[in-house]
Design a protein around this motif. Structure first.
Motif, PDB file in Angstrom:
ATOM      1  N   ALA A  16      51.670 -12.896   6.659  1.00  0.00           N
ATOM      2  CA  ALA A  16      53.214 -13.108   7.572  1.00  0.00           C
ATOM      3  C   ALA A  16      54.255 -12.836   6.304  1.00  0.00           C
ATOM      4  O   ALA A  16      54.610 -12.467   6.226  1.00  0.00           O
ATOM      5  CB  ALA A  16      53.250 -14.933   6.680  1.00  0.00           C
ATOM      6  N   ILE A  17      53.357 -12.445   4.827  1.00  0.00           N
ATOM      7  CA  ILE A  17      54.651 -11.974   3.721  1.00  0.00           C
ATOM      8  C   ILE A  17      54.269 -10.190   3.472  1.00  0.00           C
ATOM      9  O   ILE A  17      55.185 -10.159   1.980  1.00  0.00           O
ATOM     10  CB  ILE A  17      55.139 -12.674   3.269  1.00  0.00           C
ATOM     11  CG1 ILE A  17      53.227 -13.352   1.886  1.00  0.00           C
ATOM     12  CG2 ILE A  17      55.075 -14.420   3.349  1.00  0.00           C
ATOM     13  CD1 ILE A  17      53.880 -13.774   0.364  1.00  0.00           C
ATOM     14  N   TRP A  18      53.564  -9.594   4.180  1.00  0.00           N
ATOM     15  CA  TRP A  18      52.681  -8.325   3.504  1.00  0.00           C
ATOM     16  C   TRP A  18      53.449  -7.666   2.912  1.00  0.00           C
ATOM     17  O   TRP A  18      53.575  -7.304   2.125  1.00  0.00           O
ATOM     18  CB  TRP A  18      51.773  -8.477   4.758  1.00  0.00           C
ATOM     19  CG  TRP A  18      53.447  -7.547   5.843  1.00  0.00           C
ATOM     20  CD1 TRP A  18      53.286  -8.013   7.133  1.00  0.00           C
ATOM     21  CD2 TRP A  18      53.513  -6.092   5.743  1.00  0.00           C
ATOM     22  NE1 TRP A  18      53.587  -7.100   7.928  1.00  0.00           N
ATOM     23  CE2 TRP A  18      54.296  -5.982   7.426  1.00  0.00           C
ATOM     24  CE3 TRP A  18      53.127  -5.164   4.636  1.00  0.00           C
ATOM     25  CZ2 TRP A  18      54.671  -5.335   7.800  1.00  0.00           C
ATOM     26  CZ3 TRP A  18      54.168  -4.213   5.490  1.00  0.00           C
ATOM     27  CH2 TRP A  18      54.853  -3.926   6.638  1.00  0.00           C
ATOM     28  N   ARG A  19      54.788  -7.548   3.258  1.00  0.00           N
ATOM     29  CA  ARG A  19      55.838  -6.729   2.699  1.00  0.00           C
ATOM     30  C   ARG A  19      56.178  -6.927   1.269  1.00  0.00           C
ATOM     31  O   ARG A  19      56.732  -5.804   0.682  1.00  0.00           O
ATOM     32  CB  ARG A  19      57.406  -6.630   3.386  1.00  0.00           C
ATOM     33  CG  ARG A  19      57.332  -5.908   4.670  1.00  0.00           C
ATOM     34  CD  ARG A  19      59.058  -5.989   4.992  1.00  0.00           C
ATOM     35  NE  ARG A  19      58.984  -4.665   6.644  1.00  0.00           N
ATOM     36  CZ  ARG A  19      58.351  -5.559   7.636  1.00  0.00           C
ATOM     37  NH1 ARG A  19      57.695  -6.987   8.310  1.00  0.00           N
ATOM     38  NH2 ARG A  19      58.515  -5.244   8.654  1.00  0.00           N
ATOM     39  N   GLU A  20      55.862  -7.709   0.864  1.00  0.00           N
ATOM     40  CA  GLU A  20      56.185  -8.751  -0.682  1.00  0.00           C
ATOM     41  C   GLU A  20      55.202  -9.373  -1.209  1.00  0.00           C
ATOM     42  O   GLU A  20      55.333  -9.294  -2.159  1.00  0.00           O
ATOM     43  CB  GLU A  20      57.016 -10.547  -0.431  1.00  0.00           C
ATOM     44  CG  GLU A  20      58.268 -10.596  -0.306  1.00  0.00           C
ATOM     45  CD  GLU A  20      58.671 -10.061   1.369  1.00  0.00           C
ATOM     46  OE1 GLU A  20      57.728 -10.954   2.225  1.00  0.00           O
ATOM     47  OE2 GLU A  20      59.688  -9.894   2.096  1.00  0.00           O
ATOM     48  N   SER A  21      54.003  -8.771  -0.742  1.00  0.00           N
ATOM     49  CA  SER A  21      52.816  -9.116  -0.925  1.00  0.00           C
ATOM     50  C   SER A  21      52.136  -7.420  -2.193  1.00  0.00           C
ATOM     51  O   SER A  21      51.999  -6.963  -1.282  1.00  0.00           O
ATOM     52  CB  SER A  21      51.635  -9.780  -0.490  1.00  0.00           C
ATOM     53  OG  SER A  21      50.310 -10.174  -1.541  1.00  0.00           O
ATOM     54  N   SER A  22      51.496  -7.503  -3.206  1.00  0.00           N
ATOM     55  CA  SER A  22      50.736  -7.470  -3.487  1.00  0.00           C
ATOM     56  C   SER A  22      49.162  -6.597  -3.550  1.00  0.00           C
ATOM     57  O   SER A  22      48.937  -5.577  -4.378  1.00  0.00           O
ATOM     58  CB  SER A  22      50.770  -6.938  -5.144  1.00  0.00           C
ATOM     59  OG  SER A  22      49.945  -8.426  -6.085  1.00  0.00           O
ATOM     60  N   LEU A  23      48.747  -7.418  -2.034  1.00  0.00           N
ATOM     61  CA  LEU A  23      47.192  -7.458  -1.795  1.00  0.00           C
ATOM     62  C   LEU A  23      47.077  -6.294  -1.241  1.00  0.00           C
ATOM     63  O   LEU A  23      46.341  -6.328  -0.625  1.00  0.00           O
ATOM     64  CB  LEU A  23      46.886  -8.905  -1.757  1.00  0.00           C
ATOM     65  CG  LEU A  23      47.966 -10.086  -2.366  1.00  0.00           C
ATOM     66  CD1 LEU A  23      47.187 -11.352  -2.386  1.00  0.00           C
ATOM     67  CD2 LEU A  23      46.787  -9.550  -4.032  1.00  0.00           C
ATOM     68  N   PHE A  24      47.913  -5.743  -0.459  1.00  0.00           N
ATOM     69  CA  PHE A  24      47.735  -4.764   0.312  1.00  0.00           C
ATOM     70  C   PHE A  24      47.673  -3.399   0.176  1.00  0.00           C
ATOM     71  O   PHE A  24      48.506  -2.778  -0.206  1.00  0.00           O
ATOM     72  CB  PHE A  24      48.512  -5.330   2.083  1.00  0.00           C
ATOM     73  CG  PHE A  24      48.124  -6.387   2.279  1.00  0.00           C
ATOM     74  CD1 PHE A  24      47.143  -6.890   2.953  1.00  0.00           C
ATOM     75  CD2 PHE A  24      49.414  -7.095   2.073  1.00  0.00           C
ATOM     76  CE1 PHE A  24      46.776  -8.324   3.728  1.00  0.00           C
ATOM     77  CE2 PHE A  24      48.894  -8.799   2.475  1.00  0.00           C
ATOM     78  CZ  PHE A  24      47.979  -9.011   3.403  1.00  0.00           C
ATOM     79  N   SER A  25      47.052  -2.687   1.278  1.00  0.00           N
ATOM     80  CA  SER A  25      46.866  -0.708   0.717  1.00  0.00           C
ATOM     81  C   SER A  25      47.802  -0.358   1.658  1.00  0.00           C
ATOM     82  O   SER A  25      48.499  -0.988   2.404  1.00  0.00           O
ATOM     83  CB  SER A  25      45.657  -0.359   1.128  1.00  0.00           C
ATOM     84  OG  SER A  25      45.570  -0.473   2.501  1.00  0.00           O
ATOM     85  N   PRO A  26      48.539   1.112   0.937  1.00  0.00           N
ATOM     86  CA  PRO A  26      49.170   1.480   1.705  1.00  0.00           C
ATOM     87  C   PRO A  26      48.747   2.005   3.261  1.00  0.00           C
ATOM     88  O   PRO A  26      48.828   1.906   4.136  1.00  0.00           O
ATOM     89  CB  PRO A  26      49.527   2.930   0.695  1.00  0.00           C
ATOM     90  CG  PRO A  26      49.137   2.957  -0.117  1.00  0.00           C
ATOM     91  CD  PRO A  26      47.839   1.685  -0.303  1.00  0.00           C
TER      92      PRO A  26
END
Length: 160
Positions: A74-84
């Motif tokens: 839900a907060i993927w833009r702010e999270s550092s957990l997702f690859s490009p």
């Protein structure tokens, strides 16, 4: 909340064909299962589909997705957990789920194009189309979250 109708019982042939389409999308092999889980979760969040959100969170857990990443969708833009690549897929999911009045902006398309091939973008688009279809069906008919856990083997997620 009470389920309104059972679409599978009322339109079994259409339901079966939509399941076949959804399975074909998942088996295309161009988009990783982990990304498919993420986009199913994000579209279901955006559409307020409790049934699909419940199902896809459980599927992701069964397939080994990390719990914190599921919470961060839900907060993927702010999270550092997702690859490009995952970020591009999530951006594409959001823009196709809630189409802007003037179409998909070029900057979002370019972000996606930088991470995925044309074939992958096409397959991802079909995946987004499929989950949005399921969301609309289940929201419209108020399908109860968790109602199909046993039938789909989702009780293995052990998320009670």
């Amino acid at each position: 909340m009470t389920q309104r109708i059972n679409a599978m019982a009322q339109s079994p042939e259409l339901f079966k064909k939509f399941v076949e389409f959804s399975m074909l999308v998942k088996k295309s092999g161009t988009i990783e299962a982990s990304i498919l889980h993420l986009i199913d979760i994000r579209a279901s969040q955006m559409n307020g589909c409790g049934f699909c959100l419940d199902m896809h969170v459980k599927e992701a857990k069964i397939d080994g997705e990390r719990e914190l990443r599921v919470h961060h969708v839900a907060i993927w833009r702010e999270s550092s957990l997702f690859s490009p690549r995952e970020r591009a897929a999530l951006a594409w999911t959001e823009v196709l789920t809630r189409l802007p009045e003037h179409g998909v902006p070029d900057d979002i398309y370019e972000q996606v194009r930088a991470q995925l091939s044309e074939k992958e973008i096409a397959d991802l688009s079909f995946a987004v189309m499929a989950i949005n279809g399921w969301n609309r069906l289940n929201v419209g008919f108020r399908t109860t979250p968790g109602a199909a856990d046993k039938a789909y083997g989702l009780d293995r997620a052990k998320l009670d």
